[in-house]
Structures are given as C-alpha cells and as structure tokens.
Design a protein around this motif. Structure first.
Motif, short mmCIF file in Angstrom:
data_model
loop_
_atom_site.label_atom_id
_atom_site.label_comp_id
_atom_site.label_asym_id
_atom_site.label_seq_id
_atom_site.Cartn_x
_atom_site.Cartn_y
_atom_site.Cartn_z
N GLY A 159 6.91 3.65 13.94
CA GLY A 159 5.58 3.16 13.62
C GLY A 159 5.40 2.84 12.14
N ARG A 160 6.50 2.65 11.43
CA ARG A 160 6.41 2.38 9.99
C ARG A 160 6.11 0.90 9.76
NH1 ARG A 160 9.93 5.99 7.33
NH2 ARG A 160 9.08 5.21 5.38
N ARG A 161 5.42 0.63 8.68
CA ARG A 161 5.00 -0.74 8.37
C ARG A 161 5.95 -1.33 7.32
NH1 ARG A 161 -1.18 -1.96 6.41
NH2 ARG A 161 -1.01 -4.21 6.25
N ILE A 162 6.69 -2.34 7.69
CA ILE A 162 7.67 -2.97 6.80
C ILE A 162 7.03 -4.21 6.19
CG2 ILE A 162 9.97 -3.98 6.58
CD1 ILE A 162 10.63 -2.58 9.28
N LYS A 163 6.97 -4.25 4.86
CA LYS A 163 6.29 -5.38 4.23
C LYS A 163 7.24 -6.49 3.82
CE LYS A 163 1.90 -4.37 4.36
NZ LYS A 163 1.09 -4.05 3.18
N ARG A 207 10.46 0.51 13.11
CA ARG A 207 9.37 0.10 14.00
C ARG A 207 9.15 1.18 15.06
NH1 ARG A 207 8.87 -5.72 13.10
NH2 ARG A 207 7.82 -5.55 11.08
N ASP A 216 3.98 2.03 2.51
CA ASP A 216 4.59 0.84 3.13
C ASP A 216 6.09 0.83 2.84
OD1 ASP A 216 1.91 -1.60 2.56
OD2 ASP A 216 2.23 -0.10 4.15
N ASP A 241 0.87 -1.18 0.00
CA ASP A 241 0.00 0.00 0.00
C ASP A 241 0.91 1.23 0.00
OD1 ASP A 241 -2.15 -1.73 2.24
OD2 ASP A 241 -2.62 -1.15 0.16
N ASN A 297 10.85 -10.67 13.04
CA ASN A 297 10.12 -9.43 12.85
C ASN A 297 8.94 -9.56 11.89
OD1 ASN A 297 11.66 -7.02 14.23
ND2 ASN A 297 13.23 -8.39 13.43
N GLU A 298 8.66 -10.80 11.53
CA GLU A 298 7.53 -11.10 10.63
C GLU A 298 7.63 -10.29 9.34
OE1 GLU A 298 4.00 -10.53 12.96
OE2 GLU A 298 4.32 -12.38 14.08
N ILE A 299 8.82 -10.31 8.77
CA ILE A 299 9.05 -9.61 7.51
C ILE A 299 9.34 -10.65 6.44
CG2 ILE A 299 10.59 -8.03 6.28
CD1 ILE A 299 11.09 -6.65 9.00
#
Lengths: 325, 439
Positions: B180-184, B177, B131, B128, B215-217
């Motif tokens: 607050g950034r979203r790492i895809k 993180r 991201d 998005d 880190n669920e990346i």
C-alpha cells in the motif's frame, strides 16, 4: 616599570597553528579559528597557519613572539613538532615535548597516574603484534575473563573519541579491537566505570596549575561519541558540574595532580568518571584541549567568569616571557 | 543538585534544539565528514570528490564571454531575471539536448541554480513525508540527501553492468504496491552513473519506460555526464522516448564549469509551470549574470570541441585508474565506465570501506565509502573512486596507497579471523554528502 615590562604590555605577534594531517584536522581547524579570534580580540596580531613544508622556515625567519598550538591529534600532541619548536628556540603555549609524549600515550599516562596513587580503571594494553603472535582467540579469552561488566576499547593515542567502543557483549570485542587498531598500533581494553563523566581543565596562573570548574558531560545517546562532542544539542553540559562541593574539589585536586606529575604546562584537560562514592577515575589527559564551540574548556572558562580572550592572551604572554628570560 | 541545594541547569549549546523540524533531524556533522577535511591537504591524493577538471577549460574563453556580456548587456546581467531563465539560453539548451535525441520547446525548459536545485524543486513538488522514491542501488549521494530532507522513503532497485534491472524494478514496484505504499517517481542516472559508472543499455530503456508508464510512475532522469563519453556515445535519453512521463535534468557543471551554477529541467508543461513558481519562491530567479555568460560562451565558443577536450582528459584519467587498480588491487572488482567521473569498487565482504577510511587518511589517500550512496545502510563493502580531478600520476599513487590500506586492513582482520563477529552494526545516522568542493 622596566623596559622589559613595557615590551610585554604591547601586543604580541602570534602564530596559531591548526589543521595538520591527522584524524582530528577538522576539530583542530575549528579550535584554531576560535583561538585566533580570541587572541585578535585581545589586541594581538594573529596569523593562523596550517602546518606544511613551509612552516619551519616561516617560523625561523619571522620569529613570532609565540606560537599558540591548536593542533589536535598526532600533528601537535605527540611531541614531535614541539621538539622542533624547542630546538629552534621558538616560544609556544603548551607542554614541553617530553611531557607531551607522556600524555599522548594513554597507557603511559595511565601508568604514571596510577603509580602516583590516583584511581585508574583496570586496563590491558595490547599491540596488534601481540594478537598476531599469541593468537587473537587466546588473547581475547584472557581479556574476557579479566573483566566484569562492560569494557571500553580505545586506541592507545588520539582524541575526539575516534576508534572508541563500549563493549557489553564480548562477542563484539574483535570488531572493537579492529576499530581501535585503525587509529593506533596499540589498543587499550579498560574496565568501564559507571558514574558521572567530567572534564577538568587546568590553566596555569602565574605558573601555578589552577583547576577550572569541572564540566559534567551528559550525552543524549549515553555515549560521548565524536558526533555527540561536535554537534550542539547532542550533549548536555553542566558547568560547573552537579557534583557535590566535596567531590568536585576531589576531582579538581586529582586533575592538578595529573597535570603536575606529568610535567604539563600552560593548559591541559583531564577527563574522569566520578563513581558513586565520589572517586574520580582517571580516563585520559589532553595537552591541547579542544577550543571549539562545543568543547569543555571554553565552557569551563565561562563557568569561572573568565574571558577566553584574556586567558589565551595571558598564556601567550607567559610563553613569550619564557623566551625573553 | 549541589550540596547547597542549587539546581544546576544543563546547557546543550543549542537553545533551538527542540525547535527544529523533524526533517532536520539527520543534519549533523559526522566523523566521516570530518575525515574528509584531511583530503584538502595537498599531500593527500583524493579520489573522493567530484570536482571537474576545469583547468582544461581555457579561461580566456570565459573572460571574453564575461566582457561581452558586461559590455553589451551589463544592466540586464546584473539585474533579477525571470523565474524560467533567459529565453536565449533555454533555446541553446534545446540544442545541447538534441545531441542526445531530446526534442522539446523553450516553454518546457526552466533554468535552475545547478541541476541540484532542479532535483530539489521536483522533490518539493511531488513528495509528501513517507512517499516512496525509487532509486538505483547505489544512487547519487546528493539526491539521497534531498530526498531525505523532504522525508521521502528511498527504496533502492538493483543494477548490474547494464544499469537498472527491469525485472528488479517490476518486482520492487509490485512489492511496494502490495504494502500500500505510494510511489511518486523513479530517480535514475542512466549515463555513466554516479557512483556506479555503468550506463543503462539501449535495450532496457524502452522497458524501463513501459514499466513506469504501466504503473503511473514519473521518471526523473538526471543526466549531468551524458556528453562525457569516451568511446561510443551513450544511448539516447529516456526523455527522447517519452515526453510526458519523464522530467529531464541537465547541467553545465561538467560540460562547462560548476562555478556558474547553471542547470535546467525539461518537464511536461504543467509540471514546468509549477517548477517555475517553486523556483521563484526559493531564489526569485536564477543568476542572470551566470546564465548570460554561459549563453555567450555557447554562442561564441566551440563548446562541442571543449567537451571533446574534457572527454580526452577524463578518458586518460579513467585509464590510469583502471590500470592502477589492475596492478595494485587485483583481488577487488570494479566497474569500467565508458564515460563520466567514477569507478565503483567492490571489496570482499570482510572489508568495510567506512571503517577503513581513518586508515586511508593516515596513508594519505581519500575515497568516498559506499555507505554514502545508499539510504538503507548498505554499501559498506564498496567505495566510489573518482578520477576526474587528480592527474594520472596522482591517481596511480592514490591507488597504490589504497592498496596499502586494503592490505593493512586485511592483515588486521586476518589476525582476528574466527574470533567472533567482525561485522559493523548499521548506524542509524546516515552519511551526508562529502562537501562539493572536495577535490
């Protein structure tokens, strides 16, 4: 109707030269393709060629009726190729070699235009060697003290705004000089004139230079950079310009004067800044103006209700007739 | 206004200018890209492009494959195929990947129109606007272009001679993180990196996987050069160590020929199913003809032997480049890749590869400025040199010309040393990729 006139009424074999090895190759290729299409639409037999080692043998053997030059940059505008075409007796659309050489050197052209009484911004013209010999710091100090306000730094030759910088902070002068010297061994530091930027295209009609309506140039970013020139949408053009009739006429007269005093031929484009008092300040002249989708000459033709195909065809016939005489 | 009071309306030559999507904002011709037009001239030694030396591939092998395909499966080859790609080729792709330790099933493979399309589809599925995509510093220019087109925020992570630095990855993730950034996903080219030439060491691979897993990346592993090693083979693929956390991209562009436009993605099954749907929406199906010719080639030709041939060609050219750099540009530093196509040259800070390019063009040599490989304006003091296409003799000539360019630039800068700032302002316009057919 004489036999010579019957021959002139037929289609011509035209070679359009575009590309070359110069910084403006990409623009040249685009100009060349559009010129070739227009000439073909006018009914001529057109060959589009990129100059290489086979060009001169090809031209001297095939003897086209005329060569249409769309070789921007040093490839076509510095007079060398034109000299060779003249020596080989091959007709071409464009200025004679001597005139091309005068126009190609911006400092020389500016000097001649200034001597003719037209307004030319104050300039200092410097070679890389001058900086080396006299010391860059000393030279730049004198330069900085010589001008008020913004200055424009540009290479001594070349188009498409390559190597051009506008400097407000004199601390940026060194970088701007380096950028200009990347394109030419000579660089110009010029007083920036504030006003309306216009381009006036000249075409010769029956041998007489005729100014097309001035095209006013308003880049979105405020700077008519390479990107602003060649990306549709990044510059707004007003053709004809929004200048008053009086100022527009003054600019047209100045453009014709430049074309004539330099001995140019067939077509040219003269760039000015028109200040608040309507004075057209000469910036530069181009003997092979751009013919791309975003170039000002095609816009000017359109504003004057002229067809590019007809105009290029007329120029080609005039050039061919020069040889036939 | 004219004196007659007529309102003159301007023309910006693009009536749809205000209609473009925001993501199209950066798509514009640049002076740098225009300069690459000169590289197509035969007089110019181009060290800029990435065209494989396909002349090393015997054309009779391809013609034979094509004839067989048309003779035996003509109507099928000329027809739409399935969105996942033809099953036989997907089986063969498993055999190709097995060389690098990758195990998978046909149902986890989707054939694409070049791995570039796979890259595009993965980005389309996951990104998005805003991201974050993590990428090595520098990274593949074609990937940066794709990421931008989906309005991703690309954040670079440092590399060294052993590839991506795990601690740098850890710190970058923590920093993002914290914001607050979203790492895809992490986009990585572990083998014979384009443009840096380096390879992620075997020791670091599990650590990179652990960091991303913790880190669920997701990891997007792009491996077009993996089989083109010169000495030791590259370590086994990241995908060989983790089947659920890695999407693997492969390609026949370098091991066979780019003209076929056949690549693939190996992905966890759920992702793979979405990729098929996304691919069908984009192109309906990959080229049946291309896939079948590639499949036939793999069936009837010594494709492993051909890869060996390519390796020999590229090794010779790499050696020519390293030798020439050593001789003509000893003051610079560069990577010495064990495979792939590229050398990454680092220059003194005073030199700017983008600003130098017009001078290089005048000297009849072309390279790709380092700025093309960064999303954040870095790279000015570096350049990518490719050795895949020119002959060894041309490479030597090109590097000699490049030395003239560098020395000329140093001479010019030396003239102005001490007079003020010679640094270049960062442009807000990014450098798009050189054209794919740039030699």
């Amino acid at each position: 109707m004489t036999e010579k006139n019957l021959i002139m009424a037929d289609s011509l074999n035209i070679v359009v030269l575009a590309g070359g090895i110069s910084h403006e190759r990409d623009v040249s290729l685009r100009s060349g393709r559009r010129a070739a299409d227009a000439l073909a639409a006018a009914g001529h037999s057109v060959t589009l060629r990129d100059p290489d080692a086979s060009l001169l043998p090809f031209l001297t053997e095939s003897r086209p009726d005329v060569v249409f030059l769309a070789l921007h940059g040093s490839s076509g505008e510095d007079g060398a190729l034109i000299d060779l075409l003249e020596a080989a007796g091959i007709p071409f659309v464009g200025s004679p070699s001597e005139a091309a050489r005068l126009a190609w050197s911006k400092p020389v052209a500016a000097s001649l235009v200034r001597r003719a009484g037209l307004a030319v911004p104050e300039q200092i013209v410097l070679s890389h060697e001058a900086f080396r010999e006299l010391g860059a710091a000393s030279v730049l100090r004198v330069v900085a003290d010589s001008f008020d306000g913004d200055v424009v730094i540009k290479p001594g030759s070349g188009g498409s705004a390559q190597g051009v910088s506008i400097v407000s902070d004199y601390g940026s002068l060194p970088r701007a000089m380096v950028d200009a010297f990347t394109y030419s061994d000579v660089a110009i530091i010029e007083q920036r004139i504030v006003g309306t930027e216009i381009a006036v295209a000249i075409i010769e009609v029956d041998g007489e230079p005729t100014a097309l309506p001035a095209v006013e140039i308003e880049p979105v970013s405020g700077v008519y950079s390479f990107e602003a020139r060649y990306n549709a949408g990044e510059t707004t053009f007003y053709a004809p310009s929004r200048l008053s009739d009086e100022n527009a006429a003054r600019a047209s007269d100045a453009a014709v004067a430049v074309h004539s005093l330099l001995g140019l031929r067939d077509l040219s484009r003269v760039d000015f800044i028109v200040d608040g008092e309507g004075v057209p300040w000469f910036l530069e002249v181009n003997v092979l103006p751009g013919l791309t989708e975003t170039s000002s000459l095609p816009l000017a033709l359109d504003a004057d209700s002229r067809s590019a195909a007809e105009v290029y065809s007329t120029l080609a016939r005039a050039a061919a007739a020069r040889k036939a005489r | 206004m004219t004196s007659e009071g007529i309102t003159r309306t301007g023309n910006n030559l693009d009536p749809w200018y205000s209609n473009y999507a925001e993501r199209a904002g950066g798509l514009a011709a640049s002076e740098v890209r225009a300069l690459f037009a000169v590289a197509s001239r035969p007089e110019v030694v181009s060290l800029a492009g990435g065209m494989p030396f396909v002349s090393a591939l015997p054309q009779e092998l391809i013609m034979s494959s094509m004839e067989t395909v048309m003779r035996e499966h003509g109507p099928t080859a000329l027809q739409y195929g399935g969105g996942a790609g033809i099953p036989k080729l997907r089986e063969q792709i498993l055999d190709v990947m097995a060389i690098e330790g990758i195990r998978g099933t046909v149902d986890n493979v989707v054939t694409t129109t070049g791995s570039q399309q796979a890259l595009d589809l993965v980005t389309k599925l996951f990104i998005d606007p805003g991201d974050v995509i993590l990428a090595e510093a520098p990274s593949y220019v074609g990937a940066i272009g794709v990421f931008r087109s989906y309005q991703a925020s690309v954040v670079h992570v440092a590399m060294d001679e052993n590839g991506l630095i795990p601690e740098a990855l850890r710190q970058t993730i923590a920093h993002l993180r914290g914001q607050g950034r979203r790492i895809k996903f992490l986009y990585t080219i572990p083998n014979f990196h384009n443009p840096a030439g380096v390879t992620l060491s075997a020791e670091r691979r599990p650590e990179i996987l652990d960091i991303c897993r913790a880190n669920e990346i997701l990891i997007l592993e792009d491996n077009p050069y993996g089989l083109l090693h010169f000495d030791e083979p590259a370590p086994n693929a990241l995908r060989s160590l983790d089947e659920e956390g890695v999407i693997y991209l492969g390609s026949f562009s370098k091991t066979l020929a780019p003209g076929f436009r056949v690549g693939w993605a190996l992905a966890p099954h759920a992702i793979r199913e979405k990729l098929i749907l996304a691919a069908e929406a984009a192109v309906l199906s990959p080229s049946s003809f291309s896939q079948m010719v590639v499949s036939q080639y793999l069936s009837q030709s010594d494709w492993r032997g051909q890869i060996d041939t390519f390796r020999g060609v590229y090794r010779e050219r790499k050696d020519a480049m390293i030798d020439a750099l050593t001789e003509y540009l000893p003051g610079l530093s560069w990577t010495n890749p064990n495979g792939g196509f590229y050398v990454w040259v680092t220059m003194p800070d005073v030199l700017d590869s983008k600003q130098m390019l017009p001078r290089a063009v005048k000297e009849l040599v072309a390279y790709t400025p380092g700025t093309a490989f960064f999303a954040d304006g870095r790279g000015r003091h570096a350049m990518r040199l490719s050795f895949c296409y020119p002959t060894p003799e041309a490479i030597r000539l090109g590097v000699r010309r490049l030395a003239s360019v560098v020395n000329g630039e140093l001479d010019l800068l030396d003239t102005f040393a001490g007079t003020g700032s010679l640094s270049v302002s960062a442009s807000d316009r990014y450098d798009e990729a050189p054209p794919a057919d740039l030699k």
